[in-house]
Every structure is written in structure tokens, then in C-alpha cells.
Design a protein around this motif. Sequence first.
Motif, mmCIF file in Angstrom:
data_model
loop_
_atom_site.group_PDB
_atom_site.id
_atom_site.type_symbol
_atom_site.label_atom_id
_atom_site.label_comp_id
_atom_site.label_asym_id
_atom_site.label_seq_id
_atom_site.Cartn_x
_atom_site.Cartn_y
_atom_site.Cartn_z
ATOM 1 N N PRO A 161 9.020 3.822 -9.839
ATOM 2 C CA PRO A 161 8.737 5.245 -9.647
ATOM 3 C C PRO A 161 8.758 5.988 -10.969
ATOM 4 C CG PRO A 161 10.975 4.732 -8.975
ATOM 5 C CD PRO A 161 10.307 3.416 -9.261
ATOM 6 N N GLY A 162 7.970 7.069 -11.037
ATOM 7 C CA GLY A 162 7.881 7.840 -12.270
ATOM 8 C C GLY A 162 8.749 9.080 -12.295
ATOM 9 N N GLY A 163 9.477 9.342 -11.215
ATOM 10 C CA GLY A 163 10.336 10.521 -11.161
ATOM 11 C C GLY A 163 11.148 10.522 -9.884
ATOM 12 N N PRO A 164 12.107 11.441 -9.779
ATOM 13 C CA PRO A 164 12.964 11.498 -8.588
ATOM 14 C C PRO A 164 12.181 11.632 -7.289
ATOM 15 C CG PRO A 164 13.884 12.857 -10.342
ATOM 16 C CD PRO A 164 12.526 12.422 -10.803
ATOM 17 N N GLY A 165 11.102 12.413 -7.294
ATOM 18 C CA GLY A 165 10.314 12.581 -6.082
ATOM 19 C C GLY A 165 9.730 11.269 -5.594
ATOM 20 N N GLU A 166 9.270 10.420 -6.510
ATOM 21 C CA GLU A 166 8.726 9.122 -6.127
ATOM 22 C C GLU A 166 9.821 8.188 -5.633
ATOM 23 O OE1 GLU A 166 6.251 7.544 -9.205
ATOM 24 O OE2 GLU A 166 4.945 9.317 -9.250
ATOM 25 N N VAL A 167 11.022 8.294 -6.230
ATOM 26 C CA VAL A 167 12.164 7.516 -5.727
ATOM 27 C C VAL A 167 12.438 7.894 -4.278
ATOM 28 C CG1 VAL A 167 14.637 7.087 -5.941
ATOM 29 C CG2 VAL A 167 13.233 7.258 -8.000
ATOM 30 N N ALA A 168 12.493 9.198 -4.021
ATOM 31 C CA ALA A 168 12.757 9.674 -2.666
ATOM 32 C C ALA A 168 11.693 9.198 -1.687
ATOM 33 C CB ALA A 168 12.842 11.198 -2.667
ATOM 34 N N GLU A 169 10.440 9.199 -2.130
ATOM 35 C CA GLU A 169 9.352 8.762 -1.251
ATOM 36 C C GLU A 169 9.480 7.287 -0.909
ATOM 37 O OE1 GLU A 169 4.453 9.014 -1.081
ATOM 38 O OE2 GLU A 169 5.574 10.126 -2.605
ATOM 39 N N VAL A 170 9.842 6.465 -1.893
ATOM 40 C CA VAL A 170 10.043 5.037 -1.625
ATOM 41 C C VAL A 170 11.183 4.837 -0.632
ATOM 42 C CG1 VAL A 170 10.785 2.849 -2.630
ATOM 43 C CG2 VAL A 170 9.106 4.249 -3.828
ATOM 44 N N LEU A 171 12.286 5.556 -0.822
ATOM 45 C CA LEU A 171 13.420 5.404 0.077
ATOM 46 C C LEU A 171 13.076 5.883 1.489
ATOM 47 C CD1 LEU A 171 16.544 6.401 -2.055
ATOM 48 C CD2 LEU A 171 15.599 4.149 -1.603
ATOM 49 N N ARG A 172 12.276 6.941 1.585
ATOM 50 C CA ARG A 172 11.874 7.444 2.892
ATOM 51 C C ARG A 172 11.052 6.388 3.643
ATOM 52 N NH1 ARG A 172 9.405 11.620 1.029
ATOM 53 N NH2 ARG A 172 11.352 12.738 0.657
ATOM 54 N N PHE A 173 10.150 5.745 2.942
ATOM 55 C CA PHE A 173 9.346 4.687 3.560
ATOM 56 C C PHE A 173 10.215 3.484 3.921
ATOM 57 C CE2 PHE A 173 7.171 0.619 2.850
ATOM 58 C CZ PHE A 173 6.243 0.658 3.887
ATOM 59 N N ALA A 174 11.111 3.101 3.002
ATOM 60 C CA ALA A 174 11.972 1.941 3.248
ATOM 61 C C ALA A 174 12.852 2.163 4.474
ATOM 62 C CB ALA A 174 12.832 1.653 2.026
ATOM 63 N N ALA A 175 13.369 3.383 4.626
ATOM 64 C CA ALA A 175 14.206 3.692 5.785
ATOM 65 C C ALA A 175 13.398 3.582 7.080
ATOM 66 C CB ALA A 175 14.816 5.081 5.642
ATOM 67 N N CYS A 186 4.124 5.367 -5.912
ATOM 68 C CA CYS A 186 4.369 5.197 -7.354
ATOM 69 C C CYS A 186 3.120 4.977 -8.189
ATOM 70 C CB CYS A 186 5.311 4.006 -7.580
ATOM 71 S SG CYS A 186 6.867 4.101 -6.680
ATOM 72 N N GLY A 187 1.977 4.775 -7.536
ATOM 73 C CA GLY A 187 0.765 4.425 -8.272
ATOM 74 C C GLY A 187 0.559 2.923 -8.241
ATOM 75 N N PRO A 188 -0.658 2.456 -8.017
ATOM 76 C CA PRO A 188 -0.902 1.018 -7.858
ATOM 77 C C PRO A 188 -0.519 0.175 -9.065
ATOM 78 C CG PRO A 188 -2.961 2.262 -8.038
ATOM 79 C CD PRO A 188 -1.882 3.259 -7.861
ATOM 80 N N GLU A 189 -0.565 0.765 -10.268
ATOM 81 C CA GLU A 189 -0.223 -0.008 -11.464
ATOM 82 C C GLU A 189 1.281 -0.173 -11.639
ATOM 83 O OE1 GLU A 189 -0.786 4.289 -12.921
ATOM 84 O OE2 GLU A 189 -1.431 2.975 -11.276
ATOM 85 N N HIS A 190 2.058 0.473 -10.793
ATOM 86 C CA HIS A 190 3.513 0.417 -10.917
ATOM 87 C C HIS A 190 4.181 -0.237 -9.710
ATOM 88 C CE1 HIS A 190 3.312 2.771 -14.535
ATOM 89 N NE2 HIS A 190 2.644 3.734 -13.912
ATOM 90 N N VAL A 191 3.428 -1.051 -8.998
ATOM 91 C CA VAL A 191 3.945 -1.753 -7.823
ATOM 92 C C VAL A 191 3.352 -3.154 -7.800
ATOM 93 C CG1 VAL A 191 3.935 -1.823 -5.305
ATOM 94 C CG2 VAL A 191 4.220 0.356 -6.472
ATOM 95 N N GLU A 251 0.834 -1.206 0.000
ATOM 96 C CA GLU A 251 0.000 0.000 0.000
ATOM 97 C C GLU A 251 0.870 1.258 0.000
ATOM 98 O OE1 GLU A 251 -3.951 -1.649 2.426
ATOM 99 O OE2 GLU A 251 -2.256 -0.732 3.493
ATOM 100 N N ALA A 252 1.941 1.247 0.790
ATOM 101 C CA ALA A 252 2.822 2.416 0.847
ATOM 102 C C ALA A 252 3.538 2.634 -0.478
ATOM 103 C CB ALA A 252 3.833 2.245 1.974
ATOM 104 N N LEU A 253 3.988 1.554 -1.112
ATOM 105 C CA LEU A 253 4.659 1.688 -2.399
ATOM 106 C C LEU A 253 3.687 2.157 -3.477
ATOM 107 C CD1 LEU A 253 6.903 -1.527 -2.403
ATOM 108 C CD2 LEU A 253 7.591 0.821 -1.900
ATOM 109 N N ALA A 254 2.441 1.669 -3.405
ATOM 110 C CA ALA A 254 1.422 2.091 -4.369
ATOM 111 C C ALA A 254 1.091 3.568 -4.194
ATOM 112 C CB ALA A 254 0.171 1.240 -4.208
#
Length: 408
Positions: free
Chosen positions: A36-50, A11-16, A5-8
Motif C-alpha cells: 500500500p502507498g498510504g494509510p488509506g490503502e492499508v485500511a482498504e486492504v484490511l477491509r477487504f481481508a475482513a 494498491c495499484g496492480p504494480e504493487h500486488v 484483483e481486489a488488492l490491485a
Amino acid sequence: MTVIEALAEACGPEHVWEAGPADSVDGVPIGWVAEPGGPGEVAEVLRFAAAEGLSVVPSGAGTKLDWGRPPTHVDVLLDLGRITGVLEYAPGAMAATVAAGTSLRALRAYLLRENRRLPLDVGSPGATLGGAIATNEAGPLRHRFGTPRDLVTGVQIALDEGSLERTVDGFDLAHHACGSYGTLGVITEATVRLEPLPPARAWVMRPVSTPREVQQLTEALVASTLDPVAVEADLPGVSGGRPAELAALFEGERAAAVQRAETAAKLLGGGATVEQLPPAWWGRYPFDADDVALKIWGRPSELFAVVYAIRDAAGIPVPVRGSVGLGVAHVALPDTVSPERLEGMITAARTVLLARGGGGCTLLRAPHDLRELADTGGPEPLPPDAARLKLSLDPEDRLSPGRQPDPS
């Protein structure tokens, strides 16, 4: 909130999606895949992963996910294939800023219209710019223009805690990102140095018999005033089905390039010819998808001795190909090679290199079970500045854990 759910949300549910039983990075199972569709989404994934203590391994086209040491575990595979495009380029400029997921093939086509090129002719079909940078991959043109460490002037990296950075105090971030194998952060874009597209190219090809002959001819070429752009050798081994060959590339205005190539052919002798197209093996690795691959590098004048040592340890001539003018080459071995024989070849190469001025031999890729059985000497210790940067940027070792930067 669950991981999916956090990754969706990022990045959007169709991309996870949750990885399947067959999904892995060099034999290591994956938990989830996010695009991810852009740097901001990459950062958001890493923030959640951390926050959740999850490991993250970035990927471009996946052409080199089995290179280097495999990660110890992979919770999230971050596929950067949606982050593409030339972000900044002015007509006639000698630099461009490019999204990391852009394929080098697409970048080449874009720059062709501008009469420019990024002189990074890697051997991985379909490779992305970010993947080439992360592995510091280079091809024949490295003889003149160097590796990504010489061509990348700036990067944007998404760091472990989710920030996007272009600089880190006290460190050359672009330099350390090259060859980092995703261990410092996720490269989202890079600024690269461009070169004018050469008007003409000509290759000189000369059959050779031994590694020693390759070394002697290469030294003659490099010592001359002919200024080859690349010098490559192909030693096919016992099952190659073709003769060994030395090839050199000359570029420039057509008359000048051909004239220098013809002079080089006379210098090399031995049936050397001038051709307008490269040999079929040019810019390709000697190993296939299922082969074991070694990377060797050292002083160009001593590379021939390393090849002899590897062949003696193998018991047969094995395929070797690479940039002999710089002392960099790759070795192909069948996946049926025994762990003991593999250990013997790596040890023999390192022993010769140590005695002849330094260099290295690494296991670039191998089946997972063979890696587990063979003692390849373990990872090289990180240089002090690289170790300090890793500790600063990824103290919990969540980014590509267990992988090791390219020491060459």
C-alpha cells in the motif's frame, strides 16, 4: 472479484503480486503480497481481508519477521515500505510524527540536520520505525531513554475492519501497540519523543572474566553519581575469538563527558580505558542470521545467575550480550542445537528467574523445524487488559494470527 484483483484495486496492480513457493514468514507460506502507498490503502486492504476472512501480517523492512512465534497462516503480507517520511516536525521541537515504513537510518539522517535524535539505537540493520515499535526493539540507549513504550506518545493504527484510529476508549493504544507484533492492527504512523543530539560521547571499556564480575562492576557504575547513558556487556563464549568486555557510554559537553568517563575508568580499574569510539560489538546482537536466539530479562542483580544457568545447561559458555544495567540480554546458540538441549536452557533460565525475583526467557528466533521439535513452554498468557483489547480490535484473530506480543 478475485483476491489479486481486489488488492490491485486498493494498491495499484504494480504493487500486488501472488507469492512464490520461496516466500514465507518464518517458514509459513504467503498467499499474496501487497504494497500500500498510504494509510488509506492499508485500511482498504484490511477491509477487504475482513470481508473475505483472510489473515494479514504487516512487514516493514522484514528484519524481524522471524522473531517471536511464527504466524499460524499468512494470506496477505502487507509490505509498508512505500509509507515513508516525516509527516510533522517543527524546527526545534522535541517530537515528530513519522510514517511507519520510514527506516530508522533515514529518520536519523533527517534529525541530524535538526540537531535532534530519536534515542532508539536498535540492532537490526535497515529496521523501520514501525517494525521497531511492533517488536518493542531497543538498543544500548534503553538504559537512559527506555524502549519504544517510553518513546512513542501516539500512533495511528489501521484496524481489522478497515478503520484508522488514534485512540481506543479505555486503552493506551500507543503503549499496547509497542511489542504487539502486528496482532492488534497495522501501525501506519507514530509520534515519537526526541532528544537533543549530545555534543560529545565517550566510552569506557573494561575487560572482564566472568558474568559475576560483570554484575559487580555494573552495580558499582549504576550506584555511582557518574550517570552512564548505557551499560553493555559482551561475553563471546568459547568461539568468540575475543575477550569478554564491559562498556559504558557517557554523553554531554566534551570536557564533562570525558571527565566522567575517566572517573568511571578509575572506578572500574582492571585496565579500563576511555575511547572516543564504541567497541565493534556495541549495539549489535550476538547472533547471526542462522543462529538460534534467546532473549532474557530480569532483575539486573540476578542476570549473572541466569547466564550461569544457561551455560551449565548448554555445557559450554555461549555468547551473551546486552544491557546489563537493566537486566536485558540476548543469547546466541548454533542452529545445530538439539531440541532437548534448547528446552533445557530455557527451563534452566526460567527456573532461576522465578527463584530470583521474576523475569523471563523467550525463544526469539530459531529454524522452523527446531521450533516444531522443541517444547519451549508455549506462549505466555496475555495480561487481562491486553487480552480485552485484542478481543475488541481483532475478535476473529486475522491480524498476525498465532503471534504473541513481547512480554518484556
